[in-house]
Scaffold this motif. Structure first.
Motif, PDB file in Angstrom:
ATOM      1  N   HIS A 169      17.979  74.003  24.150  1.00  0.00           N
ATOM      2  CA  HIS A 169      17.195  74.752  25.136  1.00  0.00           C
ATOM      3  C   HIS A 169      18.165  75.439  26.085  1.00  0.00           C
ATOM      4  N   SER A 170      17.628  76.306  26.936  1.00  0.00           N
ATOM      5  CA  SER A 170      18.484  77.171  27.746  1.00  0.00           C
ATOM      6  C   SER A 170      19.357  76.356  28.704  1.00  0.00           C
ATOM      7  N   TYR A 171      18.816  75.254  29.224  1.00  0.00           N
ATOM      8  CA  TYR A 171      19.595  74.421  30.139  1.00  0.00           C
ATOM      9  C   TYR A 171      20.802  73.821  29.403  1.00  0.00           C
ATOM     10  N   ALA A 204      23.329  76.450  28.725  1.00  0.00           N
ATOM     11  CA  ALA A 204      24.120  76.790  29.917  1.00  0.00           C
ATOM     12  C   ALA A 204      25.202  75.739  30.143  1.00  0.00           C
ATOM     13  N   TYR A 219      19.509  84.432  30.315  1.00  0.00           N
ATOM     14  CA  TYR A 219      18.198  84.851  29.801  1.00  0.00           C
ATOM     15  C   TYR A 219      18.164  86.241  29.148  1.00  0.00           C
ATOM     16  N   TRP A 231       8.724  76.071  21.519  1.00  0.00           N
ATOM     17  CA  TRP A 231       8.581  75.054  22.563  1.00  0.00           C
ATOM     18  C   TRP A 231       8.666  73.648  21.963  1.00  0.00           C
ATOM     19  N   THR A 289      12.046  67.432  25.536  1.00  0.00           N
ATOM     20  CA  THR A 289      13.414  66.885  25.623  1.00  0.00           C
ATOM     21  C   THR A 289      13.364  65.344  25.553  1.00  0.00           C
ATOM     22  N   SER A 294      14.101  63.417  27.845  1.00  0.00           N
ATOM     23  CA  SER A 294      13.533  62.894  29.098  1.00  0.00           C
ATOM     24  C   SER A 294      12.057  63.281  29.247  1.00  0.00           C
ATOM     25  N   ARG A 341      10.597  66.118  29.073  1.00  0.00           N
ATOM     26  CA  ARG A 341      10.297  67.384  29.747  1.00  0.00           C
ATOM     27  C   ARG A 341      10.086  68.453  28.670  1.00  0.00           C
ATOM     28  N   GLU A 342       9.172  69.420  28.962  1.00  0.00           N
ATOM     29  CA  GLU A 342       9.014  70.500  27.969  1.00  0.00           C
ATOM     30  C   GLU A 342      10.160  71.507  28.128  1.00  0.00           C
ATOM     31  N   ALA A 343      10.559  72.111  27.025  1.00  0.00           N
ATOM     32  CA  ALA A 343      11.645  73.097  27.067  1.00  0.00           C
ATOM     33  C   ALA A 343      11.541  73.997  25.843  1.00  0.00           C
ATOM     34  N   LYS A 344      12.070  75.193  25.977  1.00  0.00           N
ATOM     35  CA  LYS A 344      12.042  76.116  24.829  1.00  0.00           C
ATOM     36  C   LYS A 344      13.369  75.984  24.082  1.00  0.00           C
ATOM     37  N   TYR A 387      16.045  76.957  21.157  1.00  0.00           N
ATOM     38  CA  TYR A 387      16.459  78.112  20.352  1.00  0.00           C
ATOM     39  C   TYR A 387      17.278  77.609  19.177  1.00  0.00           C
ATOM     40  N   LEU A 420       8.229  83.490  30.308  1.00  0.00           N
ATOM     41  CA  LEU A 420       9.538  83.420  30.973  1.00  0.00           C
ATOM     42  C   LEU A 420       9.469  82.491  32.197  1.00  0.00           C
ATOM     43  N   ARG A 425       7.478  80.026  32.638  1.00  0.00           N
ATOM     44  CA  ARG A 425       7.379  78.650  32.136  1.00  0.00           C
ATOM     45  C   ARG A 425       8.753  78.140  31.729  1.00  0.00           C
ATOM     46  N   GLU A 426       9.517  78.993  31.068  1.00  0.00           N
ATOM     47  CA  GLU A 426      10.834  78.582  30.571  1.00  0.00           C
ATOM     48  C   GLU A 426      11.799  78.340  31.740  1.00  0.00           C
ATOM     49  N   ALA A 450      10.943  75.098  33.454  1.00  0.00           N
ATOM     50  CA  ALA A 450      11.437  73.949  32.653  1.00  0.00           C
ATOM     51  C   ALA A 450      12.936  73.783  32.875  1.00  0.00           C
ATOM     52  N   HIS A 451      13.634  74.916  32.874  1.00  0.00           N
ATOM     53  CA  HIS A 451      15.084  74.897  33.084  1.00  0.00           C
ATOM     54  C   HIS A 451      15.416  74.267  34.448  1.00  0.00           C
ATOM     55  N   LEU A 470      14.948  70.492  34.577  1.00  0.00           N
ATOM     56  CA  LEU A 470      16.026  69.763  33.901  1.00  0.00           C
ATOM     57  C   LEU A 470      17.273  69.723  34.798  1.00  0.00           C
ATOM     58  N   ASP A 479      16.615  67.272  37.495  1.00  0.00           N
ATOM     59  CA  ASP A 479      16.793  65.887  36.983  1.00  0.00           C
ATOM     60  C   ASP A 479      18.276  65.515  36.990  1.00  0.00           C
ATOM     61  N   THR A 520      16.717  87.104  38.003  1.00  0.00           N
ATOM     62  CA  THR A 520      16.834  86.734  36.578  1.00  0.00           C
ATOM     63  C   THR A 520      15.669  87.323  35.780  1.00  0.00           C
ATOM     64  N   GLN A 548      15.897  89.988  32.835  1.00  0.00           N
ATOM     65  CA  GLN A 548      15.336  89.691  31.507  1.00  0.00           C
ATOM     66  C   GLN A 548      14.320  90.765  31.096  1.00  0.00           C
TER      67      GLN A 548
END
Lengths: 120, 903
Positions: free
Chosen positions: A31-33, A36, A55, A71, A74, A76, A78-81, A83, B24, B26-27, B30-31, B34, B37, B63, B67
């Motif tokens: 996911h994007s996190y 990163a 992004y 989608w 994770t 933990s 948590r929902e995440a997208k 890739y 976007l 939503r994403e 979520a980011h 995390l 956390d 951002t 995007q």
């Protein structure tokens, strides 16, 4: 921001697509996190880049069909997208990596001090 | 490939923006959670972690913006906002929107109608099964380089020998009166045609069956297939019509089928009767005018068909065309199948794709591309019309722009580029023009129907009133052109080089935009054009009224008079023409069905005959103009039942030698000669000769009754008749008969001379109806144009006055505060715009009056023109006054203190 930091960001932005493809190819779906974090880890320069910078690159690669997002959840909970790299993404990665290596080799050769030139 | 895919995705993303945006958000959320956390895990409090996460992430909105930029096209997003603004502006000024949309719609509808007409007529896309094999065959008269339509002889040869073309058929146009069993009659045009016509254009009948090959046999029962229109008018859409009898001329025929309106093969047709061909008696260059069609056999192409045709030509015309020539022609002609316009100059017979075969005669004089260019370049006047409409709308938009002057100035000051502001105006104009295009295109089918009615009969079978894709694309182009004019010009003027000055004055609260010379010129021109059109319309309406009145007054049973044009082959000597005409008239007069027959150039009741300025030998008075100087042939007065009151009628030799004798009517005797004994009096036409000298003296030999018994005639209504002479090529045969003599006329003509060409025969009544219809179409077009220009002129005047008042509000405020009388202020402020309107009226009246005098002299006196001009001028002034009432009231109602503050 120092001029060194600035130039490293420019360099990173220029090659961001390639780095994202490489990360997804090596690590599998991310996911994007996580992406990163991975970038920060590889570049060894955690504050060189805001995480949001990722992004535009993600949407660019997705529109080109090189990665695909879906989608998920994770560890933990948590929902995440997530890739993942597509087949054409893999092919593009090979092509771009090869191109990058050639370019880097060429630049390396050009920058080589004649004094350091190995004797042939 | 990935780049193309991305390009498409960016376009698609534009239309799915809200879903992509919510995805976007939503994403990113979520980011952030995390990240949060992670910071919590590192020991931060939840609240503190949330802020840290946002810091690490960077600006969320930035951002999203970046995007979005990557996801779609930024300019497209900008335009979508501009378009929304355009819709909002339209709602804000509904009056302007309605006028602008209607004006542009007229321009777009006119352009699109012509484009659709030309494209559909000349370059249709035929889509029925076998359309790509449908061909037309032509027989050329090489001596005149013309298509020879008398080709029955060739048709018979081709029918038996041609193997590359199947379903070969022929048809000739026919006109007949059809009478139903209950006595309802209709004069209709149709085709006598081979049954194969119904196979080459495979459209099933509404009822019954099409014509079959067996119907063509001489022994077959006489049958007819009728078209949908005739079925409706004669049989009230009765589904039981099959098997019923209709009287076709004098002979009965059984109705075997009803064809839908979409059939109309080969050209618009009300009925189809089988073609009976007696092959043994067909001679070269004789018979009716026919059109030949067929279908290439599967696998054959035009080149093969042409080669075979040449071979047959060589056999048929043995001795005329040598083998070597044939080989040469076969090799040189039809290099481009389907575009064989080059063939006619060399080939004696030629085969073309069907549509080409229709137009080949039209195209042959030049290269196809040049002619297409000419035909399509006629679009230019329509584009010019749209340009005029757009310029008018641009002027209205410019007037409205004054209200947005400060907005534009501030935006420029804040760094918006000129291109960006002009772009915004063009986008707004695009919305307006698109709406106009929708309205305009909706009117195109009606306009095409109007054209169909104007053209009448001869439209090819593929004609319909549907809009083609090409026309819609062309209209889109017109929309862009219109948008550039109505948005671009005001925006360029509003953002022009005086921005610095404007910025200063905007700060001081002053309006700086000026109604320049361009817009003043537009308003003056617009008023002038309106005057011209209104004058044309009123004068035209008067003529139509006169014509109707004249035709109604003519005391003739007009449905008993049959007329048709008669012509001989090219190059026929005057002696031959005279002999044939004399013989034809003799035979017709001898026919028991015919009461009387004559040849005429003009028909009674027509008001557009020659006028003549006459001098009377026994009177010293100035020359008098009589409206109708009718050239007549022999038997004229008998045929039109104009009883002789005194003297005698013309002798045959007087007519043929055009001797100096005339016959006058009773009005002539009463009002021109002053009731004197008229026989033997001499009259002459002043200025009859080219050098302006009077013609010879002519003796009055007879007096006949008036053909139009109107009560209040003037000397101008007097008629005098003169011998028509031998060499008139405009002869029409006029037959008076209480029965239906069409079949008789045809057979008598055929018996008299096989080379006489008889045009369509119809009654005077029907001819009058057609005239009225044609004038009606013209008046409708003129009416639409007059209403549009009047509407635009009214709106233009309104905006001019609003603009004048807006730019002088401060002055009005000061003068009101100083105690000036409102009327005086209004007079002072409104003088300049009113002067412009008056200049427009004068400029329009002069050419319109000259034109009316020149072309529309019939029945319009100088006094009447004066009345019409004054009425139109008064009407425009009234429109100006009405247009100015509201802005004047608004300006005068503003309290002086407010006027001083806001300006």
């Amino acid at each position: 921001m120092s001029s060194e930091d600035k130039s490293s960001i420019e360099l990173l932005q220029g090659t961001l697509d390639l780095i994202v493809l490489r990360a997804l190819s090596t690590m599998g779906p991310l996911h994007s996190y996580a992406l990163a974090n991975r970038l920060a880890q590889v570049s060894d320069h955690p504050l060189s880049l805001n995480q949001g910078t990722l992004y535009p690159a993600l949407v660019r690669l997705e529109q080109k069909g090189l990665i695909k997002g879906s989608w998920g959840t994770t560890e933990s909970n948590r929902e995440a997208k997530y890739y993942r790299i597509t087949k054409s993404g893999e092919r593009e990665l090979t092509r771009q990596a090869e191109r990058w290596r050639r370019l880097a080799g060429l630049v390396d050769k050009l920058l080589l001090d004649p004094a350091e030139k190995p004797e042939s | 490939m990935p780049e193309i895919r991305r390009f498409v995705s960016r376009f698609v993303a534009f239309f799915r923006a809200s879903k992509a945006d919510s995805d976007l958000t939503r994403e990113i959320n979520a980011h952030l959670r995390l990240l949060e956390d992670e910071f919590v895990a590192k020991g931060m409090a939840r609240e503190e972690a949330r802020y840290a996460a946002k810091r690490a992430f960077g600006g969320v909105e930035q951002t999203k913006e970046r995007q979005r930029d990557a996801r779609t096209f930024a300019w497209l997003m900008g335009w979508s906002i501009d378009l929304k603004l355009g819709v909002r502006m339209m709602k804000k000024t509904p009056g302007l929107t309605i006028i602008a949309v209607l004006a542009l719609a007229v321009g777009i509808a006119a352009g699109a109608t012509y484009f659709e007409f030309v494209t559909h007529l000349f370059r249709p896309k035929l889509s029925f099964p076998g359309a790509d094999r449908l061909v037309g065959l032509l027989n050329w008269d090489l001596s005149k380089a013309n298509v020879e339509d008398r080709s029955l002889y060739e048709f018979v040869a081709w029918k038996t020998q041609l193997t590359t073309v199947e379903d070969l058929g022929a048809g000739s146009q026919a006109e007949e009166i059809l009478t139903s069993e209950n006595g309802r009659a209709e004069s209709a045009r149709g085709w006598e045609i081979s049954a194969s016509a119904f196979r080459v254009l495979p459209i099933p009948p509404l009822y019954g069956r099409p014509l079959l090959d067996v119907d063509e046999k001489p022994s077959a029962e006489p049958v007819i297939v009728i078209g949908e229109d005739l079925w409706k008018t004669l049989f009230d859409s009765d589904p039981q019509v099959i098997g019923r009898t209709v009287r076709f001329g004098l002979s009965p025929r059984t109705i075997v089928g009803v064809m839908p309106r979409t059939f109309g093969f080969p050209m618009s047709s009300a009925f189809w009767t089988p073609m009976h061909l007696n092959e043994a008696t067909v001679k070269k260059g004789e018979g009716s005018l026919i059109r030949i069609f067929g279908r290439l056999v599967p696998g054959a192409d035009l080149k093969q068909a042409q080669a075979e045709l040449e071979t047959i030509a060589a056999r048929v015309n043995e001795g005329e065309v040598g083998e070597a020539q044939v080989r040469q022609r076969a090799a040189s002609s039809n290099d481009r199948p389907g575009r064989s316009q080059s063939a006619p100059t060399t080939a004696r017979y030629s085969v073309h794709m069907y549509v080409d075969s229709i137009w080949v005669d039209f195209w042959r004089s030049a290269s196809t591309n040049t002619l297409f260019l000419i035909v399509y370049s006629i679009n230019l006047p329509f584009i010019a019309l749209l340009g005029i409409c757009a310029a008018n709308v641009a002027q209205l938009i410019f007037a409205r722009t004054t209200a947005r002057e400060s907005e534009i100035t501030v935006r420029r000051a804040l760094g918006a580029s000129r291109v960006r502001i002009v772009g915004q105006f063009v986008a707004e104009a695009l919305v307006l023009a698109s709406l106009a295009a929708v309205v305009g295109l909706a009117a195109v089918p009606s306009a095409l129907r109007e054209i169909r009615d104007m053209i009448g009969f001869n439209l090819p079978f593929w004609w319909n009133e549907q809009l083609g894709f090409e026309t819609i694309a062309y209209s889109a182009l017109l929309v862009v052109v219109a948008a550039l004019v109505i948005g671009g010009i005001p925006a360029l003027r509003a953002t022009g080089s005086h921005m610095n000055k404007r910025l200063k004055e905007a700060g001081a609260g002053g309006a700086t935009m000026r109604f320049g010379k361009l817009w003043t010129g537009v308003i003056v021109t617009q008023v002038a054009v309106t005057v011209i059109l209104l004058l044309g319309l009123t004068s035209g309406s008067w003529i139509v009224y006169q014509r109707n009145a004249g035709a109604a007054e003519a005391a003739l049973p007009k449905n008993e008079y049959f007329i048709g044009t008669v012509s001989l082959e090219q190059g026929a000597t005057p002696e031959r023409q005279l002999a044939v005409r004399r013989e034809l008239q003799r035979r017709l007069n001898a026919d028991p069905d015919v009461i009387n027959a004559t040849f005429a150039v003009d028909l009674p009741g027509e008001v557009d005959e020659d006028t003549a300025s006459l001098e009377i030998a026994s009177s010293s008075a100035a020359a008098i103009t009589v409206r109708q100087a009718v050239p007549v042939g022999s038997n004229h007065f008998e045929t039109f039942r104009l009883a002789l009151v005194a003297g005698r009628v013309f002798t045959a030799s007087e007519i043929e030698e055009r001797r100096n004798v005339v016959i006058v009517d009773e009005t002539f005797v009463r009002l021109v000669l002053g009731r004197k004994n008229s026989i033997g009096q001499l009259v002459r036409e002043s200025g009859a000769e080219q050098n302006g000298t009077p013609g010879p003296w002519k003796e009055i030999v007879g007096v006949v009754r008036d053909i139009l018994p109107a009560p209040d005639k003037t000397a101008a209504d007097a008629m005098y008749y003169r011998p028509a002479g031998p060499n008139n090529n405009d002869w029409q045969i006029v037959v008076h008969s209480s029965k239906n003599p069409l079949a008789r006329i045809r057979s008598v003509v055929a018996e008299t001379d096989s080379r006489i060409r008889l045009g369509s025969v119809t009654t005077i009544e029907r001819e009058r109806e057609r005239d009225h219809e044609a004038v009606g179409h013209l008046m409708r077009v003129l009416g639409i144009l007059a209403v549009t220009t009047l509407m635009l002129a009214a709106a233009g005047i309104h905006s001019l006055i609003s603009f004048t008042l807006a730019s002088r509000t401060r002055e009005i405020g000061i003068r009101t505060a100083l105690g000036a009388a409102p009327l005086r202020i209004v007079r002072n402020v409104l003088s300049p715009p009113f002067i412009k309107v008056v200049i427009g009226i004068v400029l329009g009246s002069i050419p319109a009056t000259v034109l009316i005098f020149d072309w529309l002299i019939w029945g319009i006196s100088a006094g009447m023109i004066s009345v019409v001009v004054v009425s139109v001028a008064a009407f425009i002034i009234a429109v100006t006054v009405i247009s100015s009432i509201w802005p004047v009231r608004r300006a005068l109602k503003i309290p002086p203190t407010e006027a001083l503050r806001i300006t």
